[in-house]
Write a protein that holds these residues in place. Sequence first.
Motif, short mmCIF file in Angstrom:
data_model
loop_
_atom_site.label_atom_id
_atom_site.label_comp_id
_atom_site.label_asym_id
_atom_site.label_seq_id
_atom_site.Cartn_x
_atom_site.Cartn_y
_atom_site.Cartn_z
N GLY A 8 0.77 -1.24 0.00
CA GLY A 8 0.00 0.00 0.00
C GLY A 8 0.80 1.29 0.00
O GLY A 8 0.22 2.37 -0.02
N GLY A 9 2.12 1.22 0.02
CA GLY A 9 2.90 2.45 -0.04
C GLY A 9 2.78 3.11 -1.39
O GLY A 9 2.17 2.59 -2.32
N GLY A 10 3.37 4.28 -1.52
CA GLY A 10 3.34 4.97 -2.80
C GLY A 10 3.74 6.43 -2.65
O GLY A 10 4.24 6.84 -1.60
N SER A 11 3.49 7.19 -3.71
CA SER A 11 3.82 8.61 -3.73
C SER A 11 2.55 9.43 -3.83
O SER A 11 1.70 9.14 -4.68
CB SER A 11 4.74 8.92 -4.91
N VAL A 12 2.43 10.44 -2.99
CA VAL A 12 1.26 11.32 -3.02
C VAL A 12 1.72 12.75 -2.77
O VAL A 12 2.83 12.99 -2.28
CB VAL A 12 0.20 10.95 -1.96
N GLN A 13 0.85 13.68 -3.10
CA GLN A 13 1.11 15.08 -2.76
C GLN A 13 0.64 15.36 -1.35
O GLN A 13 -0.22 14.65 -0.80
CB GLN A 13 0.40 15.99 -3.75
N ALA A 14 1.19 16.40 -0.77
CA ALA A 14 0.78 16.80 0.57
C ALA A 14 -0.73 17.00 0.61
O ALA A 14 -1.32 17.56 -0.32
CB ALA A 14 1.49 18.08 0.98
N GLY A 15 -1.33 16.53 1.69
CA GLY A 15 -2.78 16.60 1.83
C GLY A 15 -3.49 15.35 1.36
O GLY A 15 -4.69 15.18 1.61
N GLY A 16 -2.77 14.49 0.66
CA GLY A 16 -3.37 13.27 0.14
C GLY A 16 -3.47 12.18 1.18
O GLY A 16 -3.14 12.37 2.36
N SER A 17 -3.91 11.01 0.72
CA SER A 17 -4.15 9.87 1.61
C SER A 17 -3.56 8.60 1.04
O SER A 17 -3.45 8.44 -0.19
CB SER A 17 -5.66 9.66 1.81
N LEU A 18 -3.18 7.70 1.93
CA LEU A 18 -2.74 6.36 1.57
C LEU A 18 -3.25 5.40 2.63
O LEU A 18 -3.47 5.80 3.78
CB LEU A 18 -1.22 6.27 1.50
N ARG A 19 -3.37 4.13 2.25
CA ARG A 19 -3.68 3.09 3.21
C ARG A 19 -2.64 1.99 3.11
O ARG A 19 -2.42 1.43 2.04
CB ARG A 19 -5.08 2.51 2.98
N LEU A 20 -2.02 1.69 4.22
CA LEU A 20 -1.07 0.60 4.31
C LEU A 20 -1.76 -0.62 4.91
O LEU A 20 -2.61 -0.48 5.79
CB LEU A 20 0.14 0.98 5.16
N SER A 21 -1.36 -1.80 4.43
CA SER A 21 -1.89 -3.04 4.96
C SER A 21 -0.73 -3.90 5.45
O SER A 21 0.36 -3.88 4.88
CB SER A 21 -2.65 -3.82 3.88
N CYS A 22 -1.00 -4.68 6.50
CA CYS A 22 -0.01 -5.62 7.01
C CYS A 22 -0.74 -6.92 7.32
O CYS A 22 -1.55 -6.98 8.24
CB CYS A 22 0.67 -5.07 8.26
N ALA A 23 -0.45 -7.94 6.52
CA ALA A 23 -1.08 -9.25 6.70
C ALA A 23 -0.14 -10.17 7.46
O ALA A 23 1.02 -10.32 7.09
CB ALA A 23 -1.43 -9.85 5.34
N ALA A 24 -0.66 -10.76 8.53
CA ALA A 24 0.13 -11.67 9.36
C ALA A 24 -0.22 -13.11 9.03
O ALA A 24 -1.39 -13.44 8.82
CB ALA A 24 -0.12 -11.39 10.84
N SER A 25 0.78 -13.96 9.00
CA SER A 25 0.55 -15.39 8.78
C SER A 25 1.52 -16.17 9.65
O SER A 25 2.41 -15.61 10.28
CB SER A 25 0.72 -15.75 7.31
N GLN A 117 8.94 -6.35 5.46
CA GLN A 117 10.06 -5.94 4.61
C GLN A 117 10.08 -4.42 4.40
O GLN A 117 11.09 -3.89 3.95
CB GLN A 117 9.99 -6.64 3.25
N GLY A 118 9.00 -3.76 4.73
CA GLY A 118 8.94 -2.31 4.58
C GLY A 118 8.25 -1.90 3.28
O GLY A 118 8.31 -2.60 2.28
N THR A 119 7.60 -0.76 3.34
CA THR A 119 6.96 -0.18 2.15
C THR A 119 7.21 1.32 2.16
O THR A 119 7.12 1.96 3.21
CB THR A 119 5.46 -0.52 2.10
N GLN A 120 7.55 1.87 1.00
CA GLN A 120 7.96 3.26 0.92
C GLN A 120 6.76 4.19 0.80
O GLN A 120 5.84 3.94 0.01
CB GLN A 120 8.90 3.47 -0.27
N VAL A 121 6.80 5.27 1.56
CA VAL A 121 5.80 6.34 1.45
C VAL A 121 6.55 7.63 1.14
O VAL A 121 7.50 7.98 1.84
CB VAL A 121 5.01 6.50 2.76
N ALA A 122 6.15 8.30 0.07
CA ALA A 122 6.78 9.56 -0.31
C ALA A 122 5.71 10.62 -0.47
O ALA A 122 4.76 10.44 -1.23
CB ALA A 122 7.56 9.39 -1.62
N VAL A 123 5.85 11.71 0.26
CA VAL A 123 4.88 12.80 0.21
C VAL A 123 5.59 14.05 -0.30
O VAL A 123 6.55 14.52 0.32
CB VAL A 123 4.27 13.07 1.59
N SER A 124 5.13 14.57 -1.40
CA SER A 124 5.74 15.75 -1.99
C SER A 124 4.94 17.00 -1.65
O SER A 124 3.72 16.96 -1.48
CB SER A 124 5.85 15.60 -3.50
N SER A 125 5.65 18.11 -1.56
CA SER A 125 4.99 19.38 -1.19
C SER A 125 4.46 20.10 -2.42
O SER A 125 4.76 19.75 -3.55
CB SER A 125 5.98 20.27 -0.44
#
Length: 125
Positions: A8-25, A117-125
Amino acid sequence: QVQLVESGGGSVQAGGSLRLSCAASGYTYISMCMGWFRQAPGKEREGVAFISTGGGSTYYADSVKGRFTISQDNAKNTVYLHMNSLKPEDTGMYYCAAVLRSGGCWLSRYEYNYWGQGTQVAVSS
């Protein structure tokens, strides 16, 4: 052994939204602490939000209170981080973490012993 897979990571502009998910097994236990740390380049890994999967109690860093919400779907063994009103300072690698525990979940990184393993979130101004 618990395995954690983030998405669920990704790149968005400031003010935007993202949803991260973490599935356990693997060995999943009703009473776990699960949540998210993040690490920006050159900075320490810091706690963001956590949830007690047994009781549902939630814990947030002051910097994200009112903007981020952590939730869970026990049927799917999945925890979500809903991130709204994102700011450039939210940029970083987000890691899902878990520990088998009943009780408070605002713990240091060293007390969490399962990691995704990590997921990248990038927020640009």
